[in-house]
Write a protein that holds these residues in place. Structure first.
Motif, PDB file in Angstrom:
ATOM      1  N   GLY A 109       0.784  -1.224   0.000  1.00  0.00           N
ATOM      2  CA  GLY A 109       0.000   0.000   0.000  1.00  0.00           C
ATOM      3  C   GLY A 109       0.815   1.272   0.000  1.00  0.00           C
ATOM      4  N   VAL A 110       2.050   1.205  -0.496  1.00  0.00           N
ATOM      5  CA  VAL A 110       2.904   2.392  -0.544  1.00  0.00           C
ATOM      6  C   VAL A 110       3.220   2.746  -1.993  1.00  0.00           C
ATOM      7  CG1 VAL A 110       3.892   1.920   1.721  1.00  0.00           C
ATOM      8  CG2 VAL A 110       5.040   1.044  -0.332  1.00  0.00           C
ATOM      9  N   ASP A 111       3.783   3.939  -2.174  1.00  0.00           N
ATOM     10  CA  ASP A 111       4.085   4.403  -3.530  1.00  0.00           C
ATOM     11  C   ASP A 111       5.450   3.942  -4.026  1.00  0.00           C
ATOM     12  OD1 ASP A 111       1.775   6.368  -4.166  1.00  0.00           O
ATOM     13  OD2 ASP A 111       2.405   6.922  -2.138  1.00  0.00           O
ATOM     14  N   ARG A 112       6.388   3.766  -3.109  1.00  0.00           N
ATOM     15  CA  ARG A 112       7.739   3.373  -3.532  1.00  0.00           C
ATOM     16  C   ARG A 112       8.452   2.678  -2.388  1.00  0.00           C
ATOM     17  NH1 ARG A 112      10.033   3.927  -8.860  1.00  0.00           N
ATOM     18  NH2 ARG A 112      12.232   3.412  -8.659  1.00  0.00           N
ATOM     19  N   ILE A 113       9.284   1.711  -2.757  1.00  0.00           N
ATOM     20  CA  ILE A 113      10.145   1.025  -1.800  1.00  0.00           C
ATOM     21  C   ILE A 113      11.590   1.233  -2.227  1.00  0.00           C
ATOM     22  CG2 ILE A 113      10.881  -1.202  -0.882  1.00  0.00           C
ATOM     23  CD1 ILE A 113       8.017  -2.181  -1.179  1.00  0.00           C
ATOM     24  N   PHE A 114      12.435   1.641  -1.287  1.00  0.00           N
ATOM     25  CA  PHE A 114      13.869   1.733  -1.533  1.00  0.00           C
ATOM     26  C   PHE A 114      14.565   0.696  -0.660  1.00  0.00           C
ATOM     27  CE2 PHE A 114      12.712   6.075  -2.897  1.00  0.00           C
ATOM     28  CZ  PHE A 114      13.355   6.098  -4.133  1.00  0.00           C
ATOM     29  N   SER A 115      15.477  -0.042  -1.247  1.00  0.00           N
ATOM     30  CA  SER A 115      16.189  -1.076  -0.505  1.00  0.00           C
ATOM     31  C   SER A 115      17.597  -0.602  -0.150  1.00  0.00           C
ATOM     32  CB  SER A 115      16.227  -2.369  -1.332  1.00  0.00           C
ATOM     33  OG  SER A 115      16.683  -3.454  -0.551  1.00  0.00           O
ATOM     34  N   ARG A 116      18.465  -1.540   0.182  1.00  0.00           N
ATOM     35  CA  ARG A 116      19.822  -1.219   0.629  1.00  0.00           C
ATOM     36  C   ARG A 116      20.578  -0.435  -0.446  1.00  0.00           C
ATOM     37  NH1 ARG A 116      19.355  -6.336  -0.910  1.00  0.00           N
ATOM     38  NH2 ARG A 116      20.851  -7.199  -2.400  1.00  0.00           N
ATOM     39  N   GLY A 117      21.479   0.430   0.023  1.00  0.00           N
ATOM     40  CA  GLY A 117      22.318   1.201  -0.892  1.00  0.00           C
ATOM     41  C   GLY A 117      21.702   2.477  -1.413  1.00  0.00           C
ATOM     42  N   THR A 118      20.488   2.806  -0.994  1.00  0.00           N
ATOM     43  CA  THR A 118      19.828   4.024  -1.463  1.00  0.00           C
ATOM     44  C   THR A 118      20.517   5.257  -0.897  1.00  0.00           C
ATOM     45  OG1 THR A 118      17.703   2.889  -1.632  1.00  0.00           O
ATOM     46  CG2 THR A 118      17.649   5.284  -1.549  1.00  0.00           C
ATOM     47  N   THR A 119      20.648   6.295  -1.709  1.00  0.00           N
ATOM     48  CA  THR A 119      21.295   7.533  -1.277  1.00  0.00           C
ATOM     49  C   THR A 119      20.277   8.668  -1.193  1.00  0.00           C
ATOM     50  OG1 THR A 119      21.812   8.269  -3.527  1.00  0.00           O
ATOM     51  CG2 THR A 119      23.411   6.794  -2.441  1.00  0.00           C
ATOM     52  N   PRO A 120      20.595   9.747  -0.456  1.00  0.00           N
ATOM     53  CA  PRO A 120      19.684  10.895  -0.372  1.00  0.00           C
ATOM     54  C   PRO A 120      19.347  11.477  -1.744  1.00  0.00           C
ATOM     55  CG  PRO A 120      21.367  11.052   1.317  1.00  0.00           C
ATOM     56  CD  PRO A 120      21.769   9.907   0.447  1.00  0.00           C
ATOM     57  N   ARG A 121      20.322  11.490  -2.627  1.00  0.00           N
ATOM     58  CA  ARG A 121      20.101  12.037  -3.964  1.00  0.00           C
ATOM     59  C   ARG A 121      19.040  11.249  -4.724  1.00  0.00           C
ATOM     60  NH1 ARG A 121      24.690  12.009  -8.664  1.00  0.00           N
ATOM     61  NH2 ARG A 121      23.527  13.162 -10.255  1.00  0.00           N
ATOM     62  N   GLU A 122      19.042   9.933  -4.578  1.00  0.00           N
ATOM     63  CA  GLU A 122      18.030   9.110  -5.238  1.00  0.00           C
ATOM     64  C   GLU A 122      16.636   9.442  -4.710  1.00  0.00           C
ATOM     65  OE1 GLU A 122      19.050   4.800  -6.138  1.00  0.00           O
ATOM     66  OE2 GLU A 122      20.594   5.312  -4.668  1.00  0.00           O
ATOM     67  N   VAL A 123      16.519   9.561  -3.388  1.00  0.00           N
ATOM     68  CA  VAL A 123      15.214   9.864  -2.794  1.00  0.00           C
ATOM     69  C   VAL A 123      14.743  11.246  -3.217  1.00  0.00           C
ATOM     70  CG1 VAL A 123      13.960  10.186  -0.639  1.00  0.00           C
ATOM     71  CG2 VAL A 123      15.634   8.341  -0.833  1.00  0.00           C
ATOM     72  N   ALA A 124      15.638  12.225  -3.190  1.00  0.00           N
ATOM     73  CA  ALA A 124      15.274  13.584  -3.598  1.00  0.00           C
ATOM     74  C   ALA A 124      14.835  13.619  -5.054  1.00  0.00           C
ATOM     75  CB  ALA A 124      16.458  14.525  -3.373  1.00  0.00           C
ATOM     76  N   SER A 125      15.539  12.886  -5.901  1.00  0.00           N
ATOM     77  CA  SER A 125      15.183  12.842  -7.323  1.00  0.00           C
ATOM     78  C   SER A 125      13.819  12.209  -7.520  1.00  0.00           C
ATOM     79  CB  SER A 125      16.246  12.058  -8.106  1.00  0.00           C
ATOM     80  OG  SER A 125      17.511  12.691  -8.037  1.00  0.00           O
ATOM     81  N   TYR A 126      13.526  11.162  -6.746  1.00  0.00           N
ATOM     82  CA  TYR A 126      12.213  10.525  -6.850  1.00  0.00           C
ATOM     83  C   TYR A 126      11.107  11.480  -6.390  1.00  0.00           C
ATOM     84  CZ  TYR A 126       8.197   7.593  -5.997  1.00  0.00           C
ATOM     85  OH  TYR A 126       6.920   7.092  -5.997  1.00  0.00           O
ATOM     86  N   LEU A 127      11.356  12.239  -5.325  1.00  0.00           N
ATOM     87  CA  LEU A 127      10.359  13.183  -4.848  1.00  0.00           C
ATOM     88  C   LEU A 127      10.011  14.208  -5.941  1.00  0.00           C
ATOM     89  CD1 LEU A 127      11.609  13.872  -1.202  1.00  0.00           C
ATOM     90  CD2 LEU A 127       9.716  12.404  -1.932  1.00  0.00           C
ATOM     91  N   VAL A 128      11.028  14.683  -6.638  1.00  0.00           N
ATOM     92  CA  VAL A 128      10.790  15.619  -7.736  1.00  0.00           C
ATOM     93  C   VAL A 128       9.994  14.933  -8.841  1.00  0.00           C
ATOM     94  CG1 VAL A 128      11.908  16.894  -9.602  1.00  0.00           C
ATOM     95  CG2 VAL A 128      12.767  17.096  -7.268  1.00  0.00           C
ATOM     96  N   HIS A 129      10.399  13.725  -9.187  1.00  0.00           N
ATOM     97  CA  HIS A 129       9.718  12.965 -10.238  1.00  0.00           C
ATOM     98  C   HIS A 129       8.241  12.741  -9.902  1.00  0.00           C
ATOM     99  CE1 HIS A 129       8.821   9.649 -13.020  1.00  0.00           C
ATOM    100  NE2 HIS A 129       8.448   8.930 -11.975  1.00  0.00           N
ATOM    101  N   ALA A 130       7.961  12.350  -8.661  1.00  0.00           N
ATOM    102  CA  ALA A 130       6.605  11.974  -8.278  1.00  0.00           C
ATOM    103  C   ALA A 130       5.719  13.157  -7.917  1.00  0.00           C
ATOM    104  CB  ALA A 130       6.661  10.998  -7.098  1.00  0.00           C
TER     105      ALA A 130
END
Length: 243
Positions: free
Chosen positions: A216-237
């Motif tokens: 029931g969530v929009d995205r799952i990030f697993s091991r090795g995820t960086t802040p830049r990846e999360v920030a980029s996804y926030l912009v994308h979504a």
């Protein structure tokens, strides 16, 4: 493409496996470990390490050959479907697209007290040479810390008008991370209508990225995820209108 495990030489099918059995360390225990390895398809199986772990438990490492093949064309993964942006690009996109700061609330929920993951993404110091989301001027970050109850998370997200909620789950005994995530997503669905709910993102080393819809969530990030990846996804979504 069909491949098999590599151990000593290419394609020899050799694998290493570790596990614990609820039995004291003796010759019978070692035999039980090899029997288990054989039944799992390792033939021959060699015991390379055995050590008693407390009262009545033994940890084993076995090494052996398997005949199983892997078809890489049948492997299912979640590919990154958004561009990886720089911090400058993230801030510019938020400022241009939202014309306000993007609100992010993060927490470790339930009894999970492991804040390393959520802190690595949110805190200023970040991880692996990347600064966390607190360093982005156009992001308003609230880090609630560890052992946050789901009702408190929902209430804080409502108060901060969160655009996104980030939840980290490290404790996985008895699938606690899955139960907690489902409870969290259900609580947000009950508390807020579809158009008012924040983006729900979870992360942790034992999550299967293919389970987002099931949890029931929009995205799952697993091991090795960086802040830049999360920030980029926030912009994308959220800024790109693809939420």
């Amino acid at each position: 493409m069909i491949i098999r495990p590599y151990g000593d030489t290419t394609g020899d099918g050799m694998v290493q496996l570790s596990f614990t059995l609820p039995i004291p360390h003796d010759k019978r225990a070692e035999g039980a470990a090899l029997q288990l390895a054989n039944r799992m398809g390792m033939d021959p199986a060699m015991l390379v390490h055995a050590k008693q772990m407390g009262d009545g438990y033994t940890f084993f490492v076995v090494y052996g050959k398997v005949t199983h093949l892997v078809d890489t064309d049948q492997v299912q993964v979640v590919e990154r479907d958004f561009p990886l942006l720089s911090a400058k690009e993230v801030n510019a996109a938020v400022k241009r697209g939202l014309r306000r700061r993007l609100s992010v609330v993060g927490a470790c929920i339930g009894t999970d007290a492991h804040t390393v993951g959520i802190d690595a993404i949110l805190n200023l110091k970040g991880i692996a040479g990347e600064k966390g989301l607190e360093s982005y001027p156009e992001l308003a970050v609230t880090n609630m810390g560890a052992q946050v109850s789901v009702p408190d998370l929902v209430e804080t997200a409502r108060e901060r008008k969160a655009d996104a909620v980030l939840v980290s789950q490290v404790v996985t005994q008895r699938d606690a991370h899955l139960h907690n995530t489902r409870a969290m997503s259900a609580a947000f669905r009950e508390a807020l209508p579809a158009g008012k709910r924040p983006l729900l993102i979870v992360g942790g080393p034992r999550f299967d990225e293919l389970m987002a819809a099931d949890l029931g969530v929009d995205r799952i990030f697993s091991r090795g995820t960086t802040p830049r990846e999360v920030a980029s996804y926030l912009v994308h979504a959220l800024v790109g209108g693809s939420k």
